[in-house]
Design a protein around this motif. Sequence first.
Motif, PDB file in Angstrom:
ATOM      1  N   VAL A 202       0.839  -1.205   0.000  1.00 25.39           N
ATOM      2  CA  VAL A 202       0.000   0.000   0.000  1.00 25.39           C
ATOM      3  C   VAL A 202       0.871   1.250   0.000  1.00 25.39           C
ATOM      4  O   VAL A 202       0.648   2.185  -0.778  1.00 25.39           O
ATOM      5  CB  VAL A 202      -0.941   0.000   1.215  1.00 25.39           C
ATOM      6  CG1 VAL A 202      -1.596   1.372   1.393  1.00 25.39           C
ATOM      7  CG2 VAL A 202      -2.000  -1.091   1.068  1.00 25.39           C
ATOM      8  N   GLU A 203       1.866   1.280   0.868  1.00 29.58           N
ATOM      9  CA  GLU A 203       2.743   2.442   0.953  1.00 29.58           C
ATOM     10  C   GLU A 203       3.529   2.650  -0.338  1.00 29.58           C
ATOM     11  O   GLU A 203       3.768   3.790  -0.755  1.00 29.58           O
ATOM     12  CB  GLU A 203       3.685   2.285   2.141  1.00 29.58           C
ATOM     13  CG  GLU A 203       2.957   2.382   3.490  1.00 29.58           C
ATOM     14  CD  GLU A 203       3.836   2.011   4.664  1.00 29.58           C
ATOM     15  OE1 GLU A 203       5.033   1.759   4.451  1.00 29.58           O
ATOM     16  OE2 GLU A 203       3.321   1.983   5.795  1.00 29.58           O
ATOM     17  N   ALA A 204       3.898   1.546  -0.987  1.00 28.74           N
ATOM     18  CA  ALA A 204       4.610   1.657  -2.265  1.00 28.74           C
ATOM     19  C   ALA A 204       3.719   2.289  -3.326  1.00 28.74           C
ATOM     20  O   ALA A 204       4.162   3.149  -4.101  1.00 28.74           O
ATOM     21  CB  ALA A 204       5.075   0.277  -2.724  1.00 28.74           C
ATOM     22  N   PHE A 205       2.446   1.887  -3.350  1.00 27.25           N
ATOM     23  CA  PHE A 205       1.510   2.459  -4.325  1.00 27.25           C
ATOM     24  C   PHE A 205       1.314   3.949  -4.060  1.00 27.25           C
ATOM     25  O   PHE A 205       1.326   4.761  -4.995  1.00 27.25           O
ATOM     26  CB  PHE A 205       0.174   1.727  -4.260  1.00 27.25           C
ATOM     27  CG  PHE A 205      -0.733   2.050  -5.420  1.00 27.25           C
ATOM     28  CD1 PHE A 205      -0.805   1.211  -6.519  1.00 27.25           C
ATOM     29  CD2 PHE A 205      -1.499   3.209  -5.431  1.00 27.25           C
ATOM     30  CE1 PHE A 205      -1.622   1.510  -7.601  1.00 27.25           C
ATOM     31  CE2 PHE A 205      -2.322   3.522  -6.496  1.00 27.25           C
ATOM     32  CZ  PHE A 205      -2.387   2.676  -7.585  1.00 27.25           C
ATOM     33  N   VAL A 206       1.130   4.317  -2.798  1.00 27.59           N
ATOM     34  CA  VAL A 206       0.946   5.729  -2.442  1.00 27.59           C
ATOM     35  C   VAL A 206       2.177   6.540  -2.842  1.00 27.59           C
ATOM     36  O   VAL A 206       2.073   7.658  -3.353  1.00 27.59           O
ATOM     37  CB  VAL A 206       0.661   5.876  -0.936  1.00 27.59           C
ATOM     38  CG1 VAL A 206       0.647   7.347  -0.515  1.00 27.59           C
ATOM     39  CG2 VAL A 206      -0.674   5.226  -0.576  1.00 27.59           C
TER      40      VAL A 206
ATOM     41  N   THR B 265       1.449  -3.611 -11.597  1.00 23.50           N
ATOM     42  CA  THR B 265       1.936  -4.469 -10.518  1.00 23.50           C
ATOM     43  C   THR B 265       3.437  -4.715 -10.677  1.00 23.50           C
ATOM     44  O   THR B 265       4.145  -4.891  -9.684  1.00 23.50           O
ATOM     45  CB  THR B 265       1.187  -5.809 -10.505  1.00 23.50           C
ATOM     46  OG1 THR B 265       1.231  -6.405 -11.807  1.00 23.50           O
ATOM     47  CG2 THR B 265      -0.267  -5.610 -10.092  1.00 23.50           C
ATOM     48  N   THR B 266       3.917  -4.679 -11.909  1.00 25.30           N
ATOM     49  CA  THR B 266       5.356  -4.819 -12.144  1.00 25.30           C
ATOM     50  C   THR B 266       6.115  -3.661 -11.508  1.00 25.30           C
ATOM     51  O   THR B 266       7.139  -3.848 -10.849  1.00 25.30           O
ATOM     52  CB  THR B 266       5.656  -4.851 -13.658  1.00 25.30           C
ATOM     53  OG1 THR B 266       4.979  -5.960 -14.251  1.00 25.30           O
ATOM     54  CG2 THR B 266       7.153  -4.972 -13.908  1.00 25.30           C
TER      55      THR B 266
ATOM     56  N   THR C 266       9.369  -9.849  -6.340  1.00 21.63           N
ATOM     57  CA  THR C 266       8.841 -10.334  -7.602  1.00 21.63           C
ATOM     58  C   THR C 266       7.332 -10.119  -7.648  1.00 21.63           C
ATOM     59  O   THR C 266       6.679  -9.961  -6.616  1.00 21.63           O
ATOM     60  CB  THR C 266       9.126 -11.831  -7.781  1.00 21.63           C
ATOM     61  OG1 THR C 266       8.401 -12.563  -6.779  1.00 21.63           O
ATOM     62  CG2 THR C 266      10.618 -12.121  -7.648  1.00 21.63           C
ATOM     63  N   GLN C 267       6.776 -10.143  -8.862  1.00 19.34           N
ATOM     64  CA  GLN C 267       5.324 -10.048  -8.987  1.00 19.34           C
ATOM     65  C   GLN C 267       4.650 -11.223  -8.301  1.00 19.34           C
ATOM     66  O   GLN C 267       3.579 -11.084  -7.713  1.00 19.34           O
ATOM     67  CB  GLN C 267       4.920 -10.014 -10.463  1.00 19.34           C
ATOM     68  CG  GLN C 267       4.944  -8.626 -11.084  1.00 19.34           C
ATOM     69  CD  GLN C 267       4.334  -8.625 -12.457  1.00 19.34           C
ATOM     70  OE1 GLN C 267       4.961  -9.079 -13.407  1.00 19.34           O
ATOM     71  NE2 GLN C 267       3.129  -8.113 -12.575  1.00 19.34           N
TER      72      GLN C 267
ATOM     73  N   THR D  45      -5.051  -9.085  -7.525  1.00 19.12           N
ATOM     74  CA  THR D  45      -5.239  -8.158  -8.649  1.00 19.12           C
ATOM     75  C   THR D  45      -4.822  -6.749  -8.245  1.00 19.12           C
ATOM     76  O   THR D  45      -4.691  -6.444  -7.056  1.00 19.12           O
ATOM     77  CB  THR D  45      -6.719  -8.100  -9.084  1.00 19.12           C
ATOM     78  OG1 THR D  45      -7.498  -7.590  -7.989  1.00 19.12           O
ATOM     79  CG2 THR D  45      -7.238  -9.484  -9.473  1.00 19.12           C
ATOM     80  N   LYS D  46      -4.676  -5.893  -9.246  1.00 18.06           N
ATOM     81  CA  LYS D  46      -4.383  -4.488  -8.964  1.00 18.06           C
ATOM     82  C   LYS D  46      -5.556  -3.838  -8.248  1.00 18.06           C
ATOM     83  O   LYS D  46      -5.370  -2.985  -7.378  1.00 18.06           O
ATOM     84  CB  LYS D  46      -4.069  -3.743 -10.252  1.00 18.06           C
ATOM     85  CG  LYS D  46      -3.728  -2.264 -10.015  1.00 18.06           C
ATOM     86  CD  LYS D  46      -3.436  -1.516 -11.292  1.00 18.06           C
ATOM     87  CE  LYS D  46      -3.230  -0.028 -11.033  1.00 18.06           C
ATOM     88  NZ  LYS D  46      -2.937   0.737 -12.268  1.00 18.06           N
ATOM     89  N   GLU D  47      -6.784  -4.244  -8.592  1.00 14.75           N
ATOM     90  CA  GLU D  47      -7.954  -3.671  -7.927  1.00 14.75           C
ATOM     91  C   GLU D  47      -7.941  -3.989  -6.435  1.00 14.75           C
ATOM     92  O   GLU D  47      -8.343  -3.162  -5.618  1.00 14.75           O
ATOM     93  CB  GLU D  47      -9.252  -4.183  -8.554  1.00 14.75           C
ATOM     94  CG  GLU D  47     -10.484  -3.538  -7.940  1.00 14.75           C
ATOM     95  CD  GLU D  47     -11.727  -3.686  -8.787  1.00 14.75           C
ATOM     96  OE1 GLU D  47     -12.759  -4.099  -8.247  1.00 14.75           O
ATOM     97  OE2 GLU D  47     -11.655  -3.377  -9.990  1.00 14.75           O
ATOM     98  N   ALA D  48      -7.463  -5.167  -6.082  1.00 19.86           N
ATOM     99  CA  ALA D  48      -7.363  -5.522  -4.661  1.00 19.86           C
ATOM    100  C   ALA D  48      -6.377  -4.596  -3.956  1.00 19.86           C
ATOM    101  O   ALA D  48      -6.591  -4.206  -2.800  1.00 19.86           O
ATOM    102  CB  ALA D  48      -6.928  -6.975  -4.509  1.00 19.86           C
TER     103      ALA D  48
END
Length: 205
Positions: A20-24, A37-38, A47-48, A57-60
């Motif tokens: 989550v923190e990586a996405f933010v 996701t890569t 790794t993926q 999934t990315k939505e998750a």
Amino acid sequence: METPTASRHLPADARRAATVEAFVDLAARTNPSDISTTAIARHMGVTQGALFKHFPTKEAILEAVMGWVAERLLTRVDAAARQAASPLAALEAVFMAHVAFVTAHPGVPRMLFGELQRAEMSGPKRMAQTLIARYGERVRALLAQGKAVGEVRSGVDEGTAALLFIGSVQGLVMQSLLAGNVGQMGVQAPGVFALFRDALAGARA
């Protein structure tokens, strides 16, 4: 960003939080819809396959991110309101706390705007709508309290004023994103709130 070695050995809960923190973090400088996701796995140094063990999934991932945003933002504004001496002071504290949150996490408004603009209903979009609704409830409650103690004039419509409050924050955010300078929100926010406050406490009806 975590080191690859540290990230590989995280327990499940910590790995999900790190994702989550990586996405933010990535959303602060990249269009959220373009974050793959890569890219998330690369940012974390895993790794993926390791990523998909926790998020299929990315939505998750987006749903978890929206949950993170809702918890952090509402906790911050609630704490700010509790420390204020009056309803109007609480509204100002909430306004400034919200601006500070966005300044610290500039990717958050990009994610929210992106999800709310999606034509189809999705888990992340539903969570974004719920967050806005819960936030609005807090603002309306403070406006009602302000009326009760005479800080807000009786003729003010709480729903409309709450929309203006939220829209003022969103306007600051959009201007800062267009200017490429998130820090300007903190400079402009006091003046914007002062106009809002003056409208609430104008000549009594």
